[in-house]
Design a protein around this motif. Structure first.
Motif, PDB file in Angstrom:
ATOM      1  N   GLY A  76      -5.358   3.333  -0.092  1.00  0.00           N
ATOM      2  CA  GLY A  76      -4.166   1.901   0.248  1.00  0.00           C
ATOM      3  C   GLY A  76      -4.839   0.644  -0.366  1.00  0.00           C
ATOM      4  N   MET A  77      -3.518  -0.121   0.385  1.00  0.00           N
ATOM      5  CA  MET A  77      -4.412  -1.448   0.945  1.00  0.00           C
ATOM      6  C   MET A  77      -5.703  -1.279   1.352  1.00  0.00           C
ATOM      7  N   ASN A  78      -6.363  -2.633   1.601  1.00  0.00           N
ATOM      8  CA  ASN A  78      -7.604  -2.376   2.501  1.00  0.00           C
ATOM      9  C   ASN A  78      -6.955  -3.688   3.744  1.00  0.00           C
ATOM     10  N   LYS A  79      -5.811  -3.871   4.066  1.00  0.00           N
ATOM     11  CA  LYS A  79      -5.667  -4.753   4.954  1.00  0.00           C
ATOM     12  C   LYS A  79      -5.861  -4.476   6.854  1.00  0.00           C
TER      13      LYS A  79
ATOM     14  N   GLY B  56       1.078  -0.829  -0.219  1.00  0.00           N
ATOM     15  CA  GLY B  56      -0.395   0.002   0.185  1.00  0.00           C
ATOM     16  C   GLY B  56       1.127   1.386   0.187  1.00  0.00           C
TER      17      GLY B  56
END
Lengths: 284, 296, 123
Positions: free
Chosen positions: C119-122, C48
């Protein structure tokens, strides 16, 4: 007892099952934990009131103390900080609140503050059902934090039905991890079966007992049933592939309201779940 | 190279069925299945795998129990509750932030690479395909979608293909953005339900930001014609061409049961309803192909 | 003056890559002295925040101008903070994009043209 309603992917009827089950029973609680897309209230139409704000820590850099060494940006695994020649820039929506930047800052220039990433709301007291949902602000990444806050409002003395987020990622693990029973909603088609197996893998990894609701029953073949029989997974309920049910769904009307014969079927399902959850975990 | 991405706000509204149908109509096309959470396109297209590679996600902490003195500093400092009583790491909780590695006075904690899924290059009966499989507990990331698209581009190069057809992930988050950036046209698939219009609006906001030409299509338009009219009116106002309205039809499931695209199924079933449905999709693809060549 | 172009490869014959945050390389050309260098984009491997890492690298390379396709608001705020002019609309090869820029055909970005996201959704 906490019953999570889950499925490998969206659009299988997870919310439909959660809402109709909750409306068919007396004295239960419904929690919509699909915090990125909380759709339950589209079907319930309750008036909601805010309960709490969900917050996450983030760094604030004191420019008087900061020496622009860049250690914080180097350390951040989420790329939430950028070290420029004259300034450190922060991108809060990427920050996971791990606190690493303030830990590594050699100048003691970073202090942690909290910021809102979402909200918990509940149905006002004159509704027949105890209902809570959480909303993650658009663009925020930390769905699990909102889910954890939501779970703290569960009254352990009464049954709780939990609409889980779709998929097999962290937010689902957070929901299934604290459930006593997991209802997987699927349809007996190649896509449905494939997605069901993904969700089953998660439930099994977390050792939660599983039962199945076959949605749009009559469509497809018997692959889910055959599999469940072989694996000893109970089929709890069949919802037929019925145009009336599809129509009510599209209008946002829970079908137990218009088709009262379903109330009994959901009640029966609940009794079965209670017996099964009790047998496997000893929970009352 | 022209690229088309097919997206929809919510899962389960027929995106994969449509992508599969397009794949049997288009020529010189590479498929990129970016719906990595629940990759269903392979169930219809039966890919023969050419190459599989691991995709790495965020790292995972690991405690060397030979060095660990059990002081508990890591457990105290971890904001994600990932350090368990016996000083092992719960991989589902660990976010790879690395704070424990710098906090440990014994240097007993290190970060290890974590495989989040596999990216696969394949050949199908309709041409090459790039797709992915996520591991349990892992989430679709922009990175993974990006690797799938990079492999699709390589396949297109090697097989001299002209088009890339992208089956997008659900939602409007990072994976969707990674699936549509740099495409020439986005098709948003909508359905007339309570959340359908809302999801369509969010998808269109996204494509407008990126200035990507966008067209729409309604699936199962006849389960709620009033809502379909609302969607139609919205598209007209937003200047989004509504290219087709697909009826609610059991042929989509029947074709899926045969592991065929609706185009293939209609060709041999001879069922008039199926043929009509296939014709609507054929016309829709014709429109899209024209627009794709126009954008050059 | 140093001009940076987001690209698939390392030299002027490489295809450009319109995705700023996740391109493989940045090709950096100084037309006045005729130098061509390249750097690997550290954003291409990020789970991300790819655009942020990429922008940080471009700022670190002390370029004056960036030629690319789309830039998200996060990356754009870094680039404008550092005083880098960003032009969008590149296609073809790196050399072609440079000629297009020199003949004034690439639009100057006043705002980011890519939507903001997490960005990423982690989580």
């Amino acid at each position: 007892m906490k019953i999570a309603i889950a499925s490998g992917k969206g659009g299988t009827g997870k919310t439909t099952v959660a809402v109709n089950l909750a409306l068919a029973l007396e004295d239960v609680q419904l929690f919509d934990c699909d915090v990125e897309e909380p759709n339950c209230n589209l079907f319930l139409g309750f008036e909601l009131e805010p309960v709490e704000e969900v917050t996450c820590l983030f760094p604030e850099i004191n420019p008087d103390k900061c020496t622009l060494c860049g250690d914080c940006a180097d350390f951040c695994r989420y790329n939430a900080l950028a070290a420029l020649p004259k300034k450190i820039l922060l991108f809060p929506s990427l920050c996971h609140g791990c606190g690493g930047c303030s830990f590594v800052c050699p100048a003691g220039a970073i202090e942690e503050k909290s910021r809102s990433i979402g909200i918990i709301e509940k149905a006002s007291s004159d509704t027949p059902l105890t209902f809570f949902h959480g909303i993650l602000n658009i663009g925020e990444a930390m769905a699990t934090l909102v889910i954890r806050s939501l779970q703290r409002h569960i009254d352990e003395s009464r049954p709780a039905i939990i609409d889980s987020p779709p998929g097999t990622a962290c937010p689902v693990l957070a929901v299934l991890g604290c459930a006593d029973y997991c209802v997987l909603v699927t349809e007996s088609t190649p896509f449905g079966f494939h997605d069901f197996l993904l969700a089953l893998e998660v439930a099994r990894a977390l050792k939660v007992p599983v039962g199945v609701v076959l949605n749009r029953d009559g469509l497809g073949d018997s692959r889910v049933e055959d599999f469940c029989r072989a694996e000893g997974i109970p089929i709890l309920l069949r919802i037929p592939n019925d145009r009336m049910i599809a129509r009510l769904y599209s209008e946002g009307i829970p079908f137990v309201k218009e088709m009262p014969e379903w109330k009994e079927k959901f009640e029966e399902m609940f009794e079965t779940i209670k017996a099964l959850a009790c047998k496997s975990t000893g929970v009352q | 190279m022209r690229q088309l991405a097919i997206i929809s706000g919510k899962g389960g509204c027929g995106k994969t069925t449509l992508t599969a149908a397009f794949s049997s109509l288009s020529e010189n096309t590479v498929l990129a299945d970016c719906d990595v959470d629940a990759s269903d396109l392979p169930l219809i297209l039966k890919p023969q795998v050419l190459k599989t590679e691991d995709c790495l996600g965020l790292e995972l902490a690991s405690i060397d129990l030979k060095l660990c003195t059990g002081c508990g500093i890591c457990r105290e400092i971890c904001r994600f509750g990932a350090v368990l009583e016996n000083f092992t790491i719960n991989p589902y909780s660990c976010e790879g932030c690395a704070v424990c590695t710098v906090a440990c006075p014994e240097n007993a904690v290190s970060l290890m690479p974590r495989v989040s899924g596999q990216v696969i290059s394949s050949i199908t009966r309709f041409g090459p395909m790039a797709h992915a499989k996520l591991d349990t507990g892992e989430e679709a990331s922009g990175k993974l979608v990006n690797v799938v698209r990079k492999r699709a581009l390589e396949l297109a190069d090697r097989h001299s293909c002209k088009f890339i057809l992208i089956d997008g992930p659900p939602g409007t988050g990072c994976p969707v953005i990674a699936a549509i950036t740099g495409t020439d046209l986005v098709l948003v698939l909508s359905e007339p339900t309570v959340s359908g219009l809302h999801d369509l609006k969010r998808a269109i906001e996204l494509t407008a930001h990126f200035r990507i030409p966008t067209v729409a299509c309604i699936n199962k338009y006849d389960i709620n014609e009033k809502k379909s009219l609302e969607i139609e009116a919205f598209c007209r106002e937003a200047g989004i061409p509504l290219l087709a309205c697909l009826p609610y039809a059991d042929i989509t499931t029947e074709a899926m049961m045969e592991e065929e695209t609706v185009i293939e199924y209609a060709a041999h079933s001879g069922d008039p309803g199926a043929v009509e449905f296939a014709n609507i999709i054929r016309n829709l693809w014709g429109e899209i192909e024209m627009r794709l060549s126009d954008t050059s | 003056m140093k001009i940076c172009i987001s690209a698939c490869g390392k030299d002027p014959d490489s295809e450009v890559d319109p995705q700023f945050g996740r391109c493989n390389y940045f090709v950096i050309i100084d037309p006045e002295i005729g130098s061509v260098t390249s750097i690997i984009n550290p954003g291409s491997e990020a789970s991300g925040g790819a655009g942020i890492r990429a922008a940080e690298a471009v700022v670190g390379a002390e370029v004056d101008t960036l030629l690319t396709g789309s830039v998200g608001p996060n990356a754009f705020s870094i680039l404008s903070e550092a005083g880098i002019e960003t032009h969008s609309g590149i296609k073809g090869t790196v050399a072609f994009a440079l000629r297009e820029y020199q003949s004034g055909k690439l639009a100057l970005l006043e705002n980011s043209n890519a939507s903001t996201h997490s960005g990423m959704n982690k989580s």
